[in-house]
Motif scaffolding. Structure first.
Motif, PDB file in Angstrom:
ATOM      1  N   TYR A  30      30.636  48.353 -87.910  1.00  0.00           N
ATOM      2  CA  TYR A  30      30.364  49.244 -89.038  1.00  0.00           C
ATOM      3  C   TYR A  30      30.515  50.704 -88.628  1.00  0.00           C
ATOM      4  N   ASN A  31      31.122  51.475 -89.484  1.00  0.00           N
ATOM      5  CA  ASN A  31      31.307  52.914 -89.234  1.00  0.00           C
ATOM      6  C   ASN A  31      31.152  53.660 -90.564  1.00  0.00           C
ATOM      7  N   ALA A  32      31.546  54.943 -90.563  1.00  0.00           N
ATOM      8  CA  ALA A  32      31.360  55.771 -91.762  1.00  0.00           C
ATOM      9  C   ALA A  32      32.150  55.245 -92.956  1.00  0.00           C
ATOM     10  N   GLU A  33      33.311  54.590 -92.698  1.00  0.00           N
ATOM     11  CA  GLU A  33      34.144  54.129 -93.813  1.00  0.00           C
ATOM     12  C   GLU A  33      33.616  52.841 -94.455  1.00  0.00           C
ATOM     13  N   ASN A  34      33.109  51.916 -93.624  1.00  0.00           N
ATOM     14  CA  ASN A  34      32.686  50.622 -94.186  1.00  0.00           C
ATOM     15  C   ASN A  34      31.172  50.435 -94.112  1.00  0.00           C
ATOM     16  N   ASN A  35      30.450  51.545 -93.990  1.00  0.00           N
ATOM     17  CA  ASN A  35      28.979  51.471 -93.946  1.00  0.00           C
ATOM     18  C   ASN A  35      28.460  50.808 -95.230  1.00  0.00           C
ATOM     19  N   PRO A  36      27.773  49.668 -95.111  1.00  0.00           N
ATOM     20  CA  PRO A  36      27.319  48.956 -96.326  1.00  0.00           C
ATOM     21  C   PRO A  36      26.013  49.519 -96.912  1.00  0.00           C
ATOM     22  N   LEU A  37      25.381  50.423 -96.180  1.00  0.00           N
ATOM     23  CA  LEU A  37      24.070  50.911 -96.613  1.00  0.00           C
ATOM     24  C   LEU A  37      24.220  52.063 -97.603  1.00  0.00           C
ATOM     25  N   PRO A  38      23.363  52.137 -98.599  1.00  0.00           N
ATOM     26  CA  PRO A  38      23.434  53.239 -99.582  1.00  0.00           C
ATOM     27  C   PRO A  38      22.566  54.428 -99.150  1.00  0.00           C
ATOM     28  N   ASP A  39      22.796  55.571 -99.782  1.00  0.00           N
ATOM     29  CA  ASP A  39      21.854  56.692 -99.654  1.00  0.00           C
ATOM     30  C   ASP A  39      20.544  56.289-100.332  1.00  0.00           C
ATOM     31  N   SER A  40      19.473  56.898 -99.897  1.00  0.00           N
ATOM     32  CA  SER A  40      18.184  56.511-100.493  1.00  0.00           C
ATOM     33  C   SER A  40      17.168  57.638-100.370  1.00  0.00           C
ATOM     34  N   PHE A  41      16.118  57.522-101.173  1.00  0.00           N
ATOM     35  CA  PHE A  41      14.932  58.377-101.046  1.00  0.00           C
ATOM     36  C   PHE A  41      13.761  57.497-100.606  1.00  0.00           C
ATOM     37  N   GLU A  42      13.009  57.942 -99.602  1.00  0.00           N
ATOM     38  CA  GLU A  42      11.786  57.261 -99.192  1.00  0.00           C
ATOM     39  C   GLU A  42      10.616  58.146 -99.622  1.00  0.00           C
ATOM     40  N   ILE A  43       9.841  57.656-100.587  1.00  0.00           N
ATOM     41  CA  ILE A  43       8.768  58.462-101.189  1.00  0.00           C
ATOM     42  C   ILE A  43       7.424  57.844-100.821  1.00  0.00           C
ATOM     43  N   GLN A  44       6.611  58.592-100.121  1.00  0.00           N
ATOM     44  CA  GLN A  44       5.285  58.123 -99.709  1.00  0.00           C
ATOM     45  C   GLN A  44       4.246  58.691-100.674  1.00  0.00           C
ATOM     46  N   VAL A  45       3.442  57.798-101.285  1.00  0.00           N
ATOM     47  CA  VAL A  45       2.448  58.248-102.275  1.00  0.00           C
ATOM     48  C   VAL A  45       1.074  58.393-101.622  1.00  0.00           C
ATOM     49  N   LYS A  46       0.234  59.226-102.247  1.00  0.00           N
ATOM     50  CA  LYS A  46      -1.112  59.460-101.701  1.00  0.00           C
ATOM     51  C   LYS A  46      -2.022  58.255-101.894  1.00  0.00           C
ATOM     52  N   LYS A  47      -1.923  57.597-103.060  1.00  0.00           N
ATOM     53  CA  LYS A  47      -2.764  56.449-103.396  1.00  0.00           C
ATOM     54  C   LYS A  47      -1.902  55.401-104.086  1.00  0.00           C
ATOM     55  N   PRO A  48      -2.264  54.109-103.937  1.00  0.00           N
ATOM     56  CA  PRO A  48      -1.473  53.053-104.597  1.00  0.00           C
ATOM     57  C   PRO A  48      -1.371  53.227-106.112  1.00  0.00           C
ATOM     58  N   GLU A  49      -2.408  53.840-106.718  1.00  0.00           N
ATOM     59  CA  GLU A  49      -2.371  53.971-108.184  1.00  0.00           C
ATOM     60  C   GLU A  49      -1.262  54.917-108.658  1.00  0.00           C
ATOM     61  N   TYR A  50      -0.679  55.716-107.745  1.00  0.00           N
ATOM     62  CA  TYR A  50       0.419  56.607-108.135  1.00  0.00           C
ATOM     63  C   TYR A  50       1.775  55.894-108.156  1.00  0.00           C
ATOM     64  N   VAL A  51       1.822  54.659-107.619  1.00  0.00           N
ATOM     65  CA  VAL A  51       3.104  53.974-107.479  1.00  0.00           C
ATOM     66  C   VAL A  51       3.780  53.759-108.830  1.00  0.00           C
ATOM     67  N   GLU A  52       3.023  53.231-109.800  1.00  0.00           N
ATOM     68  CA  GLU A  52       3.616  52.938-111.107  1.00  0.00           C
ATOM     69  C   GLU A  52       4.189  54.203-111.749  1.00  0.00           C
ATOM     70  N   ARG A  53       3.442  55.322-111.603  1.00  0.00           N
ATOM     71  CA  ARG A  53       3.907  56.582-112.191  1.00  0.00           C
ATOM     72  C   ARG A  53       5.209  57.043-111.533  1.00  0.00           C
ATOM     73  N   VAL A  54       5.279  56.893-110.201  1.00  0.00           N
ATOM     74  CA  VAL A  54       6.499  57.292-109.483  1.00  0.00           C
ATOM     75  C   VAL A  54       7.670  56.407-109.889  1.00  0.00           C
ATOM     76  N   VAL A  55       7.414  55.097-109.989  1.00  0.00           N
ATOM     77  CA  VAL A  55       8.492  54.167-110.353  1.00  0.00           C
ATOM     78  C   VAL A  55       9.048  54.501-111.743  1.00  0.00           C
ATOM     79  N   LYS A  56       8.162  54.797-112.695  1.00  0.00           N
ATOM     80  CA  LYS A  56       8.627  55.152-114.045  1.00  0.00           C
ATOM     81  C   LYS A  56       9.451  56.431-114.041  1.00  0.00           C
ATOM     82  N   SER A  57       9.036  57.387-113.201  1.00  0.00           N
ATOM     83  CA  SER A  57       9.796  58.637-113.111  1.00  0.00           C
ATOM     84  C   SER A  57      11.169  58.399-112.483  1.00  0.00           C
TER      85      SER A  57
END
Length: 302
Positions: free
Chosen positions: A116-143
């Protein structure tokens, strides 16, 4: 009331503690036992809360982006994420960085990824978002669902729900146990003071008939109850600190708090002892005074 009168009432209260030394010893011992159990439970609850808080802070939402997303789209999403509430931390992970991380995680087997290299890299770009409390997860997912560039959103809802449930149950059970043990300590001191009051009920009646005020009679018993409660609080505080310290040393000697168990590291004694001692003194004082008031109430109605 004169200072001399206060001194007499204080002396009488302390004298009562030593005059009824057998009952006082039994009361202090029972109160110490109740508060000692309460202290151990509080220590467990505080450590559980700390562990749950540690787990809660590790809840993440990963947003995988569609292929061909432009830099201006990423910047637009970053500006929106900055404005969200409940976000502890976040970062953009490019396809190239994700591939490098993948190789590092595979360690000795990273040779399998050489194709695997830059041309055939199978992985996508992504955002890793860390929330303060589990109850914020649903709100983040909806956003995140409003992002046209988002292709897949990944998070463990079961883990989030389990963490929230554990935290709530732990706190509720802890509160119930604390209340029950406080009531138990109050009953113990109440019985001790009641016996002391009953043995002197003739003396109390005579004082009432010669014109002594209720508070003049009441204060020595309040001092007695307060002294018993504080003695039990201080002794149980020392016992709790000693047992907790020994437990920490044993766990440290066996390496339980290292490696995989580092997430469950026990709180240091100095961080929990002031809270426990403060609560013991507060509970011991309130319980001792309240028990004395209840014990005297009947005998003052002359």
């Amino acid at each position: 009331m004169k200072l001399r009168t206060w001194n007499d009432m204080l002396k009488q209260g302390f004298r009562n503690v030593f005059r009824n030394r057998v009952m006082s010893l039994a009361s202090v011992s029972a109160t110490t036992a109740a508060l000692f159990v309460l202290g151990l439970i509080l220590a467990v609850i505080m450590n559980l809360n700390n562990m749950v808080a540690g787990l809660e802070s590790k809840v993440e939402v990963t947003v995988f982006l569609k292929k061909g997303i432009q830099g201006k789209d990423v910047q637009a999403m970053e500006m929106q994420i900055e404005k969200w509430d409940g976000i502890e931390n976040w970062k953009f992970v490019s396809r190239a960085d994700a591939l490098e991380t993948w190789r590092d995680e595979w360690g000795d087997k990273k040779d399998l990824l050489e194709g695997y290299n830059a041309e055939n890299n199978p992985l996508p770009d992504s955002f890793e978002i860390q929330v303060k409390k589990p109850e914020y997860v649903e709100r983040v997912v909806k956003s995140v669902e409003d992002f046209h560039a988002a292709e897949k959103i990944q998070y463990s809802k079961d883990v989030v729900d389990s963490i929230t449930s554990i935290a709530n149950i732990t706190r509720m059970i802890g509160m119930i146990i604390v209340v029950l043990l406080c009531v138990m300590a109050m009953v113990i001191i109440h019985n001790t003071i009641r016996i002391s009051v009953f043995s002197r009920h003739r003396e109390i009646n005579i004082m009432k008939y010669i014109g002594a005020t209720d508070w003049y009679i009441r204060w020595p018993f309040l001092v007695e109850g307060l002294t018993l409660g504080l003695l039990g609080a201080l002794i149980s505080g020392g016992l709790t600190a000693g047992v907790y310290n020994v437990l920490m040393s044993r766990l440290g000697d066996h390496g339980v708090q290292n490696g995989l168990f580092s997430m469950f590291r026990m709180l240091p004694l100095r961080s929990i002892l002031p809270w426990i001692l403060g609560l013991f003194v507060l509970v011991g004082s309130i319980v001792g005074i309240a028990a004395s008031m209840l014990s005297l109430r009947k005998h003052l109605r002359v």
